[in-house]
Design a protein around this motif. Structure first.
Motif, PDB file in Angstrom:
ATOM      1  N   LYS A 276      26.646  51.321  59.577  1.00  0.00           N
ATOM      2  CA  LYS A 276      25.593  50.467  60.281  1.00  0.00           C
ATOM      3  C   LYS A 276      24.264  50.659  59.949  1.00  0.00           C
ATOM      4  O   LYS A 276      23.442  49.906  59.601  1.00  0.00           O
ATOM      5  CB  LYS A 276      26.058  50.399  61.811  1.00  0.00           C
ATOM      6  CG  LYS A 276      24.934  49.064  62.587  1.00  0.00           C
ATOM      7  CD  LYS A 276      25.650  48.714  63.995  1.00  0.00           C
ATOM      8  CE  LYS A 276      24.665  47.616  64.524  1.00  0.00           C
ATOM      9  NZ  LYS A 276      25.167  47.451  65.858  1.00  0.00           N
ATOM     10  N   PRO A 277      23.595  51.909  60.488  1.00  0.00           N
ATOM     11  CA  PRO A 277      21.870  52.087  59.904  1.00  0.00           C
ATOM     12  C   PRO A 277      21.790  52.145  58.611  1.00  0.00           C
ATOM     13  O   PRO A 277      21.025  51.724  58.017  1.00  0.00           O
ATOM     14  CB  PRO A 277      22.034  53.575  60.497  1.00  0.00           C
ATOM     15  CG  PRO A 277      23.263  54.197  60.783  1.00  0.00           C
ATOM     16  CD  PRO A 277      24.383  52.992  61.072  1.00  0.00           C
TER      17      PRO A 277
ATOM     18  N   ARG B 155      23.259  50.367  56.372  1.00  0.00           N
ATOM     19  CA  ARG B 155      23.326  48.945  56.072  1.00  0.00           C
ATOM     20  C   ARG B 155      22.067  48.135  56.455  1.00  0.00           C
ATOM     21  O   ARG B 155      21.333  47.357  55.752  1.00  0.00           O
ATOM     22  CB  ARG B 155      24.436  47.889  56.690  1.00  0.00           C
ATOM     23  CG  ARG B 155      24.615  46.368  56.565  1.00  0.00           C
ATOM     24  CD  ARG B 155      25.954  45.750  57.005  1.00  0.00           C
ATOM     25  NE  ARG B 155      25.999  45.849  58.661  1.00  0.00           N
ATOM     26  CZ  ARG B 155      26.565  46.664  58.983  1.00  0.00           C
ATOM     27  NH1 ARG B 155      27.545  47.585  58.424  1.00  0.00           N
ATOM     28  NH2 ARG B 155      26.729  46.934  60.532  1.00  0.00           N
ATOM     29  N   ASN B 156      21.771  48.340  57.718  1.00  0.00           N
ATOM     30  CA  ASN B 156      20.120  47.859  58.328  1.00  0.00           C
ATOM     31  C   ASN B 156      18.985  48.398  57.351  1.00  0.00           C
ATOM     32  O   ASN B 156      18.272  47.752  56.961  1.00  0.00           O
ATOM     33  CB  ASN B 156      20.054  48.435  59.640  1.00  0.00           C
ATOM     34  CG  ASN B 156      21.044  47.588  60.484  1.00  0.00           C
ATOM     35  OD1 ASN B 156      21.685  46.545  60.459  1.00  0.00           O
ATOM     36  ND2 ASN B 156      21.349  48.295  61.814  1.00  0.00           N
ATOM     37  N   PHE B 157      19.159  49.655  56.995  1.00  0.00           N
ATOM     38  CA  PHE B 157      18.225  50.332  56.003  1.00  0.00           C
ATOM     39  C   PHE B 157      18.215  49.471  54.641  1.00  0.00           C
ATOM     40  O   PHE B 157      16.914  49.054  54.176  1.00  0.00           O
ATOM     41  CB  PHE B 157      18.454  51.653  55.913  1.00  0.00           C
ATOM     42  CG  PHE B 157      17.225  52.077  54.962  1.00  0.00           C
ATOM     43  CD1 PHE B 157      16.244  52.444  55.431  1.00  0.00           C
ATOM     44  CD2 PHE B 157      17.469  52.408  53.614  1.00  0.00           C
ATOM     45  CE1 PHE B 157      14.974  53.063  54.419  1.00  0.00           C
ATOM     46  CE2 PHE B 157      16.797  52.831  52.331  1.00  0.00           C
ATOM     47  CZ  PHE B 157      15.581  53.354  53.216  1.00  0.00           C
TER      48      PHE B 157
ATOM     49  N   LEU C  42      19.179  46.281  54.109  1.00  0.00           N
ATOM     50  CA  LEU C  42      18.476  45.107  54.397  1.00  0.00           C
ATOM     51  C   LEU C  42      17.118  45.137  54.385  1.00  0.00           C
ATOM     52  O   LEU C  42      16.319  44.224  53.830  1.00  0.00           O
ATOM     53  CB  LEU C  42      19.141  44.441  55.665  1.00  0.00           C
ATOM     54  CG  LEU C  42      18.927  43.140  55.955  1.00  0.00           C
ATOM     55  CD1 LEU C  42      19.467  42.175  54.848  1.00  0.00           C
ATOM     56  CD2 LEU C  42      19.459  42.572  57.283  1.00  0.00           C
ATOM     57  N   ALA C  43      16.537  46.325  55.132  1.00  0.00           N
ATOM     58  CA  ALA C  43      14.976  46.274  55.335  1.00  0.00           C
ATOM     59  C   ALA C  43      14.314  46.603  53.900  1.00  0.00           C
ATOM     60  O   ALA C  43      13.418  46.195  53.470  1.00  0.00           O
ATOM     61  CB  ALA C  43      14.576  47.332  56.250  1.00  0.00           C
TER      62      ALA C  43
ATOM     63  N   TRP D 248      14.787  43.527  51.653  1.00  0.00           N
ATOM     64  CA  TRP D 248      13.840  42.586  52.143  1.00  0.00           C
ATOM     65  C   TRP D 248      12.136  43.028  51.632  1.00  0.00           C
ATOM     66  O   TRP D 248      11.568  42.196  51.071  1.00  0.00           O
ATOM     67  CB  TRP D 248      13.580  42.747  53.638  1.00  0.00           C
ATOM     68  CG  TRP D 248      12.116  42.160  54.259  1.00  0.00           C
ATOM     69  CD1 TRP D 248      12.030  40.822  54.622  1.00  0.00           C
ATOM     70  CD2 TRP D 248      11.206  42.860  54.923  1.00  0.00           C
ATOM     71  NE1 TRP D 248      10.860  40.554  55.324  1.00  0.00           N
ATOM     72  CE2 TRP D 248      10.223  41.924  55.514  1.00  0.00           C
ATOM     73  CE3 TRP D 248      10.867  44.158  55.018  1.00  0.00           C
ATOM     74  CZ2 TRP D 248       9.207  42.345  56.070  1.00  0.00           C
ATOM     75  CZ3 TRP D 248       9.862  44.594  55.861  1.00  0.00           C
ATOM     76  CH2 TRP D 248       8.805  43.671  56.244  1.00  0.00           C
TER      77      TRP D 248
ATOM     78  N   LEU E 178      13.061  40.132  60.567  1.00  0.00           N
ATOM     79  CA  LEU E 178      13.820  41.432  60.532  1.00  0.00           C
ATOM     80  C   LEU E 178      14.167  41.949  61.724  1.00  0.00           C
ATOM     81  O   LEU E 178      15.119  42.640  62.100  1.00  0.00           O
ATOM     82  CB  LEU E 178      12.690  42.369  59.822  1.00  0.00           C
ATOM     83  CG  LEU E 178      12.981  43.781  59.758  1.00  0.00           C
ATOM     84  CD1 LEU E 178      14.326  44.070  58.919  1.00  0.00           C
ATOM     85  CD2 LEU E 178      11.904  44.612  59.213  1.00  0.00           C
TER      86      LEU E 178
ATOM     87  N   GLY F 144      17.190  39.823  63.308  1.00  0.00           N
ATOM     88  CA  GLY F 144      18.560  40.007  62.375  1.00  0.00           C
ATOM     89  C   GLY F 144      18.830  38.556  61.510  1.00  0.00           C
ATOM     90  O   GLY F 144      19.438  38.558  61.073  1.00  0.00           O
TER      91      GLY F 144
ATOM     92  N   LYS G  23      19.812  37.993  57.376  1.00  0.00           N
ATOM     93  CA  LYS G  23      20.644  37.649  56.665  1.00  0.00           C
ATOM     94  C   LYS G  23      20.950  36.365  56.081  1.00  0.00           C
ATOM     95  O   LYS G  23      21.298  36.256  55.105  1.00  0.00           O
ATOM     96  CB  LYS G  23      22.144  37.957  57.837  1.00  0.00           C
ATOM     97  CG  LYS G  23      22.243  39.148  58.397  1.00  0.00           C
ATOM     98  CD  LYS G  23      23.322  39.401  59.379  1.00  0.00           C
ATOM     99  CE  LYS G  23      23.507  40.858  59.905  1.00  0.00           C
ATOM    100  NZ  LYS G  23      24.650  40.966  60.820  1.00  0.00           N
TER     101      LYS G  23
END
Length: 454
Positions: free
Chosen positions: A72-73, A75-77, A79-80, A83, A101, A104, A107
């Motif tokens: 999860k972290p 994936r979030n990293f 995404l950021a 971005w 951001l 969420g 996405k």
């Protein structure tokens, strides 16, 4: 313990979701593995010799456990980070993007046609090479390389590229379910070239921040599968393996499984015409491409094998043992299917799992090997097949970094490399095989190398 797999009598399956530090210590110390639902390792009864490489099994499980914990972290990293990479091309205000951001909503941004993946930012080329005509022997290889590259992108991006830049038709973009990871982990798309009446099936490879895909790559699970031999379990799971294996008829399930969904669509597309199709992919996508052809052969899909013109893979890992090698070589010969396994320089991935007494995995088919000058050689096996080579590969990594600054002046500005790719090449000074795996060099190889191989 009763086998949970009805299609094989010999297997080794790792289950990182059932593993833990205590279980790993117990396994290393005494060889103990729990049974039933709590088992972190599934092994056929009477085949305990499959567990003799305890250190390797434990290391693999540990790495997969870590990937589960950080999925999860990670994936979030990712995404950021993506971005940030897409900011220069975004029309939205910094404040709005920052709020998205936090909430969420990014996405939604990731699903737009203007959003480019991390892989896409290493090579922003989207057009086919106009200097390679359809009559050129390189054409299908170059088309496959571009399809394998954009397979990393979202549906809207792929649709825009295929329709507006390539003047072809996007048939379908797919998300496929992995029965064992209990989520969608596999992506592919299918396009139609109306000029050549050709269908291209392209599987996505491993994304930078996709922990599930990295776990699949690391998985050393395997199955001794009926007449085709020992096959890599992680890749089979990603293709849609069930506890019944790959039965001839599609299992009744609410989920979309890669092999059966693609097979059904291809049957419909080719049954009433002379349409041909090719299958391609980079990295993990290449493994899925050749395994897709293997299961078609296992099921004696005569019409589809007749229409399968070729399989083109880029940076593909090994997928099976010597028995699988013999099975596939016979199928390719009997059905006149081209199989080109393209390998660039010191790319690490085509050299794993190792061709050794531990893994027993083998490559097969035509290897088109390209060195760092993009010169082509036709080989049975890429040089330094298990990667453990002299220091020369580090000198090549230095050259590739230098080349990244001079190639646009020599070959043209479409070959200019991004700052992200140059950063990866800097990292490649430590692990040369990592930098050599990028799709950019595979696209370059299909465009720049002189070739006589159809």
């Amino acid at each position: 313990m009763t086998s949970p797999f009805k299609f094989t009598r010999n297997y080794l399956v790792l289950r990182p979701d059932k593993a833990g530090p205590i279980k790993l210590v117990q396994f290393l110390w005494s060889g103990y593995i729990a049974e039933g639902e709590d088992a972190m390792i599934l092994c056929a009864q009477g085949e305990e010799e499959n567990l003799k490489r305890k250190w390797l099994i434990s290391l693999t499980l540990l790495l997969q456990m870590i990937l589960l914990w950080i999925a999860k972290p990670m994936r979030n990293f990712g995404l950021a980070f993506e971005w940030f990479l897409n900011l220069p091309s975004s029309n939205r205000a910094w404040l709005q993007l920052s709020l998205d951001l936090l909430t969420g909503d990014l996405k939604k941004e990731k699903e737009s046609a203007s959003f480019i993946s991390t892989v896409g930012h290493t090579d922003k080329r989207v057009k086919l090479d106009s200097s390679i005509s359809r009559e050129d022997v390189r054409y299908k290889r170059a088309l496959s390389a571009m399809a394998a590259k954009i397979a990393y992108e979202n549906e809207a991006f792929i649709r825009d590229m295929v329709t507006n830049k390539w003047q072809m038709d996007l048939i379908k973009f797919y998300d496929f379910y992995n029965y064992y990871q209990e989520k969608n982990t596999t992506q592919a798309f299918m396009l139609h070239d109306p000029v050549d009446e050709l269908i291209v099936v392209a599987f996505r490879g491993t994304e930078f921040f996709d922990a599930d895909a990295w776990s699949t790559d690391l998985d050393i699970s395997w199955f001794k599968y009926r007449c085709i031999g020992k096959v890599h379990g992680g890749f089979m799971k990603a293709l849609g393996l069930t506890p019944e294996g790959f039965p001839d008829e599609e299992p009744e399930t609410e989920y979309r499984l890669a092999y059966y969904t693609l097979r059904k669509r291809l049957r419909d597309l080719v049954k009433d015409n002379n349409t041909k199709f090719i299958v391609t992919g980079h990295s993990l996508g290449g493994a899925l491409a050749i395994l897709f052809a293997a299961i078609l052969a296992l099921h004696n899909e005569g019409l589809l094998l007749e229409r399968l013109e070729g399989v083109y893979t880029f940076g593909q890992p090994r997928v099976g043992d010597k028995d699988f090698q013999r099975f596939m070589e016979k199928q390719m010969k009997d059905h006149n299917i081209k199989y080109q396994r393209i390998v660039y320089s010191h790319d690490l991935v085509p050299r794993i799992p190792f061709d050794s007494s531990t893994f027993l995995f083998k490559h097969f088919g035509t290897c088109l090997y390209y060195n760092s000058l993009y010169k082509e050689k036709i080989l049975k096996e890429e040089p330094n097949k298990n990667y453990f080579a002299p220091m020369f590969k580090y000198l090549v990594a230095v050259w590739e970094l230098i080349r990244s600054f001079i190639i646009p002046y020599v070959k043209g500005w479409e070959y200019k490399e991004t700052w992200l790719l140059r950063g990866i090449r800097v990292f490649g000074l430590i692990i040369p095989g990592f930098a050599a795996h990028n799709p950019h060099d595979y696209v370059n190889a299909t465009r720049l190398a002189e070739s006589t191989v159809e």
